[in-house]
Write a protein that holds these residues in place. Structure first.
Motif, PDB file in Angstrom:
ATOM      1  N   ALA A  20      14.550 -40.024 -11.229  1.00  0.00           N
ATOM      2  CA  ALA A  20      14.624 -40.673 -12.136  1.00  0.00           C
ATOM      3  C   ALA A  20      14.515 -42.432 -13.128  1.00  0.00           C
ATOM      4  CB  ALA A  20      16.119 -40.445 -11.950  1.00  0.00           C
ATOM      5  N   ILE A  21      14.719 -42.083 -11.200  1.00  0.00           N
ATOM      6  CA  ILE A  21      13.782 -43.890 -11.884  1.00  0.00           C
ATOM      7  C   ILE A  21      12.505 -44.375 -11.959  1.00  0.00           C
ATOM      8  CG2 ILE A  21      15.483 -44.963 -10.543  1.00  0.00           C
ATOM      9  CD1 ILE A  21      13.713 -45.791  -8.200  1.00  0.00           C
ATOM     10  N   THR A  22      11.362 -42.688 -11.850  1.00  0.00           N
ATOM     11  CA  THR A  22       9.732 -43.062 -11.876  1.00  0.00           C
ATOM     12  C   THR A  22       9.519 -42.183 -12.453  1.00  0.00           C
ATOM     13  OG1 THR A  22       9.470 -41.649  -9.566  1.00  0.00           O
ATOM     14  CG2 THR A  22       9.384 -43.928  -9.172  1.00  0.00           C
ATOM     15  N   ASP A  23       9.892 -41.459 -13.876  1.00  0.00           N
ATOM     16  CA  ASP A  23      10.095 -40.615 -14.605  1.00  0.00           C
ATOM     17  C   ASP A  23       9.719 -41.627 -15.612  1.00  0.00           C
ATOM     18  OD1 ASP A  23       9.467 -37.815 -16.715  1.00  0.00           O
ATOM     19  OD2 ASP A  23      11.022 -38.521 -16.963  1.00  0.00           O
ATOM     20  N   PRO A  24       8.229 -41.917 -16.982  1.00  0.00           N
ATOM     21  CA  PRO A  24       8.740 -42.381 -17.924  1.00  0.00           C
ATOM     22  C   PRO A  24       9.662 -41.976 -18.850  1.00  0.00           C
ATOM     23  CG  PRO A  24       6.125 -41.871 -17.077  1.00  0.00           C
ATOM     24  CD  PRO A  24       7.225 -40.845 -16.371  1.00  0.00           C
TER      25      PRO A  24
END
Length: 138
Positions: A20-24
């Motif tokens: 969730a924090i690394t998917d654009p």
């Protein structure tokens, strides 16, 4: 120098939170539209609606990444050059903690910007990231 530090626990595995924090597309949902890639050295831009004293553009660069534990960005916007660090840690198999630290605010302008962003980071961790996880079905 001033910093914003916000932590929150989630009822998800650390791998789900990391996605969730690394998917654009997820980042767009909880932060801003972007051209992020989870690679050291990647320069990316985030854009939002301009506001008085802010053109709506944040220029960033990934300066460290250690999946699924930690990621750090250089963040330049609103006349301030700062850093954002995300730290993920497993609390149990299905529970994790995210800590975000936005640091490097300087002077009176930095004080004012950090005061505004503190509310934003609290909302992101409390409301927006859980919604992004639910909506994206990681």
């Amino acid at each position: 120098m001033r910093e914003i530090k916000v932590s929150r626990e989630f009822d998800y595995s650390v791998d789900v939170l990391w996605e969730a924090i690394t998917d654009p597309q997820s980042i767009e949902q909880w932060l801003m539209p972007n051209d992020f890639q989870p690679q050291i050295g990647h320069q990316f831009t985030m854009k939002t609606e301009p506001r008085p004293g802010f053109d709506g553009i944040v220029a960033c660069r990934v300066i460290s990444i250690d999946p699924p534990k930690q990621m750090q960005w250089e963040w330049s916007g609103g006349g301030q050059d700062t850093k954002v660090t995300f730290m993920c840690e497993a609390v149990s198999a299905k529970r994790c903690r995210l800590t975000s630290i936005h640091s490097g605010f300087r002077g009176f302008r930095g004080f004012m910007i950090s005061s505004i962003l503190r509310l934003g980071w609290k909302s992101i961790l409390k409301h927006k990231i859980p919604i992004a996880i639910r909506d994206r079905s990681f």
